[in-house]
Enzyme design. Structure first.
Site, PDB file in Angstrom:
ATOM      1  N   ARG A  38      -2.512  -4.749 -19.405  1.00 40.16           N
ATOM      2  CA  ARG A  38      -1.011  -5.166 -19.489  1.00 40.16           C
ATOM      3  C   ARG A  38      -0.677  -4.604 -21.048  1.00 40.16           C
ATOM      4  O   ARG A  38       0.406  -4.436 -21.159  1.00 40.16           O
ATOM      5  CB  ARG A  38      -0.752  -6.542 -19.457  1.00 40.16           C
ATOM      6  CG  ARG A  38      -0.613  -6.725 -17.867  1.00 40.16           C
ATOM      7  CD  ARG A  38      -0.093  -8.193 -17.738  1.00 40.16           C
ATOM      8  NE  ARG A  38       0.451  -8.404 -16.333  1.00 40.16           N
ATOM      9  CZ  ARG A  38       0.494  -9.516 -15.682  1.00 40.16           C
ATOM     10  NH1 ARG A  38       0.519 -10.690 -16.340  1.00 40.16           N
ATOM     11  NH2 ARG A  38       0.926  -9.559 -14.353  1.00 40.16           N
ATOM     12  N   LYS A 199      -0.273 -15.195  -0.385  1.00 40.88           N
ATOM     13  CA  LYS A 199       0.808 -15.651  -1.099  1.00 40.88           C
ATOM     14  C   LYS A 199       1.796 -15.547   0.164  1.00 40.88           C
ATOM     15  O   LYS A 199       2.840 -14.954  -0.179  1.00 40.88           O
ATOM     16  CB  LYS A 199       0.962 -15.339  -2.527  1.00 40.88           C
ATOM     17  CG  LYS A 199       0.444 -16.170  -3.159  1.00 40.88           C
ATOM     18  CD  LYS A 199       0.947 -15.918  -4.625  1.00 40.88           C
ATOM     19  CE  LYS A 199       0.174 -15.173  -5.581  1.00 40.88           C
ATOM     20  NZ  LYS A 199       0.607 -14.319  -6.498  1.00 40.88           N
ATOM     21  N   GLY A 350      -1.238  -8.437  -8.050  1.00 43.41           N
ATOM     22  CA  GLY A 350      -2.506  -8.401  -8.979  1.00 43.41           C
ATOM     23  C   GLY A 350      -3.697  -8.428  -8.278  1.00 43.41           C
ATOM     24  O   GLY A 350      -4.581  -7.659  -8.704  1.00 43.41           O
ATOM     25  N   GLY A 373       5.459 -10.794  -8.968  1.00 42.09           N
ATOM     26  CA  GLY A 373       6.547 -11.522  -8.260  1.00 42.09           C
ATOM     27  C   GLY A 373       7.711 -10.436  -8.637  1.00 42.09           C
ATOM     28  O   GLY A 373       8.688 -10.347  -7.829  1.00 42.09           O
TER      29      GLY A 373
HETATM   30  P1  ADP Z   1      -1.721  -9.852  -4.619  1.00 41.24           P
HETATM   31  O1  ADP Z   1      -2.029 -10.819  -5.619  1.00 41.24           O
HETATM   32  O2  ADP Z   1      -2.179  -8.662  -4.023  1.00 41.24           O
HETATM   33  O3  ADP Z   1      -0.189  -9.933  -4.264  1.00 41.24           O
HETATM   34  P2  ADP Z   1      -2.110 -12.575  -2.937  1.00 41.24           P
HETATM   35  O4  ADP Z   1      -2.344 -13.249  -4.304  1.00 41.24           O
HETATM   36  O5  ADP Z   1      -1.112 -12.611  -2.113  1.00 41.24           O
HETATM   37  O6  ADP Z   1      -2.485 -11.018  -3.267  1.00 41.24           O
HETATM   38  O7  ADP Z   1      -3.619 -12.665  -2.136  1.00 41.24           O
HETATM   39  C1  ADP Z   1      -4.978 -12.368  -2.509  1.00 41.24           C
HETATM   40  C2  ADP Z   1      -6.006 -13.237  -2.258  1.00 41.24           C
HETATM   41  O8  ADP Z   1      -5.803 -13.340  -0.907  1.00 41.24           O
HETATM   42  C3  ADP Z   1      -7.574 -12.978  -2.436  1.00 41.24           C
HETATM   43  O9  ADP Z   1      -7.698 -13.879  -3.184  1.00 41.24           O
HETATM   44  C4  ADP Z   1      -7.993 -12.944  -0.926  1.00 41.24           C
HETATM   45  O10 ADP Z   1      -9.220 -13.700  -1.107  1.00 41.24           O
HETATM   46  C5  ADP Z   1      -7.104 -13.751  -0.256  1.00 41.24           C
HETATM   47  N1  ADP Z   1      -7.183 -13.450   1.326  1.00 41.24           N
HETATM   48  C6  ADP Z   1      -6.842 -12.305   1.743  1.00 41.24           C
HETATM   49  N2  ADP Z   1      -7.138 -12.483   3.206  1.00 41.24           N
HETATM   50  C7  ADP Z   1      -7.533 -13.937   3.414  1.00 41.24           C
HETATM   51  C8  ADP Z   1      -7.889 -14.619   4.449  1.00 41.24           C
HETATM   52  N3  ADP Z   1      -7.963 -13.814   5.687  1.00 41.24           N
HETATM   53  N4  ADP Z   1      -8.252 -15.871   4.253  1.00 41.24           N
HETATM   54  C9  ADP Z   1      -8.171 -16.449   3.037  1.00 41.24           C
HETATM   55  N5  ADP Z   1      -7.929 -15.832   1.993  1.00 41.24           N
HETATM   56  C10 ADP Z   1      -7.513 -14.425   2.074  1.00 41.24           C
HETATM   57 MG    MG Z   2      -2.515 -12.666  -6.330  1.00 41.83          MG
END
Ligand code: ADP
Ligand code: MG
Length: 400
Positions: A38, A199, A350, A373
């Site tokens: 960042r 999320k 992230g 976000g």
């Molecule tokens: P990003 O930061 O890319 O927006 P998120 O924060 O929404 O993504 O989600 C990332 C997390 O989702 C990772 O830590 C991963 O372990 C978790 N994850 C992905 N698929 C699954 C699943 N099927 N069950 C539990 N956790 C999951």
């Molecule tokens: Mg995330």
């Protein structure tokens, strides 16, 4: 279409003090900056302003200090790291308001860089307190917002301060808004959106928007279980969220031109651990005592194919628990497909970016967004307060 806000490129800054809101909300470990991505993302704006003879006052939040001074969330390690990168001394102010800043500030010359202390040490920051906004504005002659990651918040340092100074977009913020807006407003088609992660509730809003603008939405990660539950499919101990919203999305998808794809097979584990018993499921039913932790190989192949055929790919959210090696294959397959895709590729979130880095593919993507976000809200079509507060671009810059 062009960026509708005034750019820092067009600001008169020579010999003036420029207050720049940056997103230096970096991870720390043992009092040091653990990842300076960042900080580096803000360098183009910082360098442009220094070259043009501005004196820089940078400000950012770090973590969530709840309006109180917390030495563990001091910007000191950030000042040190930024100084190393720029090869100059970056001074750190004791606070963000007059008494804490002015002496250091007075000695600031062209090309100098002063970093204010964590702006969230001030209780007025997250409340967008007008007094705090005014005292921030008194520090400088010009305001630049380059903190895309915080642009979805109407805080004193991202929005309020812009009422009191000529306010310009930084280069990172401008590029982020331009790249993400292009995905939803004028993508090369087909537009394929890959959504996953955990999320889920934060991301269902974006599904609604993409049902209107995308050609295909591929669902993976924990996100698929809300959909499976909505379809009456057994989900075992999987992470299930947003069932009602998933149901609505399925109904809306029926009547739309957008194809919504769900996994056709899954990789299962007993628990969220790399040591857990693992098996590849036949289909997408998750039996009692198991949880779905990755998309299966047939799904990964189908998704990789869809990505390869795309004119534009937007990827947000890993396909599985990629941090655990036994459940990383689906995310790796999608990451590799995105890296090799002939179309325009944009990755946000992230953890998705962390996955790209882990597979060494971050340079193979056209745009890697720094704001989780903020990028989702922008893609949903929401106005970002930190962008709205800036000066509008003048006619001639729009036409240029
Ligand atoms: P990003 O930061 O890319 O927006 P998120 O924060 O929404 O993504 O989600 C990332 C997390 O989702 C990772 O830590 C991963 O372990 C978790 N994850 C992905 N698929 C699954 C699943 N099927 N069950 C539990 N956790 C999951
Ligand atoms: Mg995330």
């Amino acid at each position: 279409m062009s960026f509708a806000k005034a750019s820092v490129r067009d600001a008169e800054v020579k010999g003036r003090r420029v207050l720049v809101r940056v997103d230096f909300n970096v991870p720390l470990a043992d009092g040091e900056v653990a990842d300076d991505t960042r900080i580096r993302a803000a360098l183009p704006t910082i360098e442009l302003l220094r070259e043009r003879g501005a004196a820089l006052i940078l400000m950012s939040h770090l973590g969530r200090p709840q309006g109180e001074r917390d030495p563990a969330l001091s910007m000191a390690p950030v000042a040190k790291r930024l100084g190393e990168i720029l090869g100059i001394e970056v001074k750190l102010a004791a606070g963000v308001i007059e008494g804490d800043v002015d002496l250091t500030c007075g000695a600031l010359g062209p090309g100098d860089v002063l970093l204010l202390e964590n702006v969230r040490f001030e209780p007025g920051e997250t409340k967008n307190d007008p007094h705090l906004a005014e005292s921030l504005a008194q520090l400088a002659d010009v305001y630049v917002n380059d903190a895309f990651g915080a642009a979805h918040r109407a805080h004193a340092s991202t929005a309020g301060v812009a009422d009191h100074l000529p306010a310009y977009a930084g280069l990172l913020l401008e590029r982020e808004v331009t790249e993400l807006t292009k995905v939803v407003e004028s993508p090369r088609r087909p537009l394929v959106v890959v959504l996953g992660g955990a999320k889920v509730s934060d991301k269902v809003g974006v599904i609604d928007r993409f049902l209107e603008v995308a050609d295909r939405i591929l669902i993976g990660g924990a996100m698929c279980f809300g959909f499976f539950k909505a379809q009456g499919i057994e989900t075992g101990n999987s992470l299930v969220e947003g069932v009602e919203l998933a149901k609505e999305a399925l109904e809306r998808a029926e009547g739309s031109d957008c194809e919504l794809l769900l996994p056709v097979d899954l990789v299962l584990g007993r628990e969220f651990s790399a040591e857990t018993e693992r098996k590849e499921g036949e289909g997408v039913e998750v039996p009692e005592g198991w949880m779905g932790l990755d998309i299966g190989p047939r799904t990964a192949e189908a998704y990789a194919q869809a990505v390869a055929e795309a004119g534009t790919v937007l990827w947000n959210g890993p396909m599985g628990a990629f941090e655990l090696e036994p459940f990383a294959a689906g995310t790796r397959a999608v990451a590799e497909a995105v890296a090799q895709a002939p179309g325009t590729t944009v990755v946000g979130g992230g953890d998705s970016v962390a996955a790209l880095n882990r597979f060494g593919l971050e340079d193979e993507v056209d745009w890697v967004s720094t704001g989780g976000g903020a990028s989702l809200e922008l893609l949903e079509g929401k106005k970002l307060p930190g962008v709205e507060a800036l000066l509008d671009a003048e006619e001639e810059t729009v036409n240029a």
